[in-house]
Every structure is written in C-alpha cells, then in structure tokens.
Scaffold this active site. Structure first.
Site, mmCIF file in Angstrom:
data_model
loop_
_atom_site.group_PDB
_atom_site.id
_atom_site.type_symbol
_atom_site.label_atom_id
_atom_site.label_comp_id
_atom_site.label_asym_id
_atom_site.label_seq_id
_atom_site.Cartn_x
_atom_site.Cartn_y
_atom_site.Cartn_z
ATOM 1 N N TYR A 138 0.950 -1.144 0.053
ATOM 2 C CA TYR A 138 -0.020 0.064 0.147
ATOM 3 C C TYR A 138 0.956 1.245 -0.064
ATOM 4 C CZ TYR A 138 -4.371 2.437 1.186
ATOM 5 O OH TYR A 138 -5.358 3.319 1.189
ATOM 6 N N LYS A 163 -1.388 -1.223 -4.038
ATOM 7 C CA LYS A 163 -2.395 -0.208 -3.959
ATOM 8 C C LYS A 163 -1.914 1.011 -3.733
ATOM 9 C CE LYS A 163 -6.522 0.317 -1.204
ATOM 10 N NZ LYS A 163 -7.512 0.222 -0.117
#
Length: 309
Positions: A138, A163
C-alpha cells in the site's frame, strides 16, 4: 484459502467495524455488512483494514472479524486482511490471517517512523515472506516505494498487487509501464471513484469503494459507465452523488470512516453512527446533507427494486 497468485480486480469491498451498545464488535451487523457486499457482486472483501478501524480494534476483535468474514464469504470471493504497524505485530497478524483461512493481506504503513527505501523494502519483505498468502503493498503515508524497490519485491511470488493511496501519477506511470502485468494495480485513493478515470488508462483495474457499503449500485453504475466510455453517465453520477459526498467527506478528519457508517445507517443497514476515538461520529448537519444526497441517488438511480434489508 486460494493459491491463485493474482490480485482481485473490479470493485473491492471494505466492511466497517460495527459496534453494539456496549462498544463491542456487533457480530450480526458485521455479518450483514459482508452479506450485503456479496449480494451486490463486489469482487473481494478486505476485512479489518482502514474502513474496519484497523488502528482501533484489539487483537481479539481482529481475529473475530477475520473469522466472521471467512465464514460468511465461504470461498465465493477472496478475503484479504489488513496487516501493519510495527514489524513484529504485522508479521503476527499475517500469520494469524493465514491460520484463519484468509487469501491474502493488504500491508498498511508502519507506525509513525519514516524510513529510507532500503528500510521500507526490508519491512515489506519481512511481511511478504512471513507466510505463503498473497500480499498487496500500500503506497501511502510513510511507506512509499520507488520503482527499484518495488521491482525487487516482485522477486517474491507472494506479492500480487500494489494499491496506491498517494496519487503521485508520475510514479504510477513509471511503475505500471515498467512492471506491467506482473502486479495487479489497485486505486486506493480516498473515495476512489473521484480519481478512477485517471487510473484506468494506466492499468488500474480495481479500486476500493467506501460508498459500496451503502450505495454499491452507484459504484457499479459509475464504473460500468467509465469502462464503456459513457462520459455523460459518468458526469451525471459525479454531479449527483460522488462529488457531493466527497465534499462532506473532506469536511472533517476521520469522515473517511465514519461517513460510511452514517450512510449505512441512513439506508437501514444495522450499524450505529459511531466510531472509536480519535475518529468522531458524523455531525447532524452533515448527516442530514448525506440523507438528501442519498435520496436523490435512489430516486435517479434506482436499485432495480432490490430490498436494502
């Protein structure tokens, strides 16, 4: 658990952490939240992540939420968990996720400390290699990897996706055009519908949808119109629903979480408009504004006569 080395695509569901009158996790409400997302066709469930107040739940509650998610989903879609914080806690939660039957995990940033690229790489490497589960890194806050470090992490088959919650499009272009299909690309920007038109051309074929917890049919209509090139429909949904909600979301810190619960409460899903400190509940004025937006959303974009509850 699935051994498929592929990140989920499409619209991703992030259930909340619902609390009962005693302040404990409301198991029935969480079950209904997940069932609602599955009934609406969301392609994966990410449990105990940001929307699930990863920062505020205890270890016991974390395990309970995973157990409920894995049981309710029952193999229909992938189940990912949130892991993060200090390294030992993150690896322990990764191992717990594997033991409880999750398919993978989203690695959240380490607590507070900022590290050099090598340090962030070592943090991700330790977590990724701690289990055989799929892992998604992330990009946000104090954990942002540049191209070379991400390329090194792709040596590990467990890594299936990245992400982005940062919005650095220069970096995103460099990553996607260099690494390509080796990773799945997920848009994790706040209220990702707002930015998804900029992400699709780069190869981002999935995104986390906060509003899917209460108006998933809007998420689906918007995404379908975007992929079909129906710009008029995209613009209409922007003006009627997405941008008005986003303006409320940005008005208070923590609304990225608590506004979801307010929306669920408004449509009749069993969750209270409460969150744990430091997040605050949605104020009455903003709650009323959201009610009006959702009234317009359901009138102009009906849910094909499906019952909400």
């Amino acid at each position: 658990m699935s051994n498929i080395r592929k990140a989920p695509t499409g619209i991703l569901g992030f259930p909340v952490a619902p609390y009962n009158e005693n302040g404990c996790i409301d198991e029935k409400s969480l079950t209904r939240n997940i069932e609602f997302l599955l009934d609406e066709g969301l392609e994966a469930i990410f449990i105990a992540c940001g929307s699930g107040e990863f920062n505020a739940i205890s270890r016991k509650e974390y395990e309970l939420m995973i157990e409920i998610a894995v049981s309710v989903v029952d193999g229909r879609v992938p189940v990912y968990t949130g892991v993060g914080g200090n390294l030992s806690e993150a690896t322990e939660k990764a191992e717990t996720s594997e033991k409880l039957g999750a398919d993978g995990y989203l690695i959240l940033p380490p607590y507070l400390i900022e590290g050099e690229q090598e340090g962030i790489y070592q943090y991700y490497k330790a977590i990724i290699t701690s289990t055989d589960l799929n892992a998604i890194i992330y990009q946000r806050a104090n954990a942002v990897l540049q191209l070379e470090a991400v390329q090194r992490l792709t040596d590990f088959p467990q890594l299936v996706g990245l992400k982005d919650g940062l919005g650095n499009m220069d970096l995103n272009i460099e990553l996607t055009q260099t690494i390509g299909s080796r990773l799945g690309w997920l848009n994790g920007m706040p209220m990702a519908e707002v930015t998804q038109p900029a992400y699709v051309p780069l190869g981002f074929d999935s995104y986390s949808s906060a509003i899917s917890n209460y108006i998933p049919h809007i998420s689906r209509a918007f995404y379908n119109a975007l992929l079909k090139g129906d710009q008029q429909r995209v613009n209409e949904i922007y003006q009627d629903v997405i941008l008005p909600i986003n303006r409320i979301r940005k008005s208070r810190k923590g609304y990225a979480v608590s506004l979801i619960k307010a929306g669920m409460d408004i449509i009749g899903l069993p969750v209270n408009n409460t969150a744990r400190p430091p997040i605050i509940a949605v104020e009455k004025y903003h709650y009323t504004q959201l009610e009006e937006i959702l009234k317009t959303a359901f009138e102009k974009y009906p849910r094909n006569n499906k019952a909400v509850i």
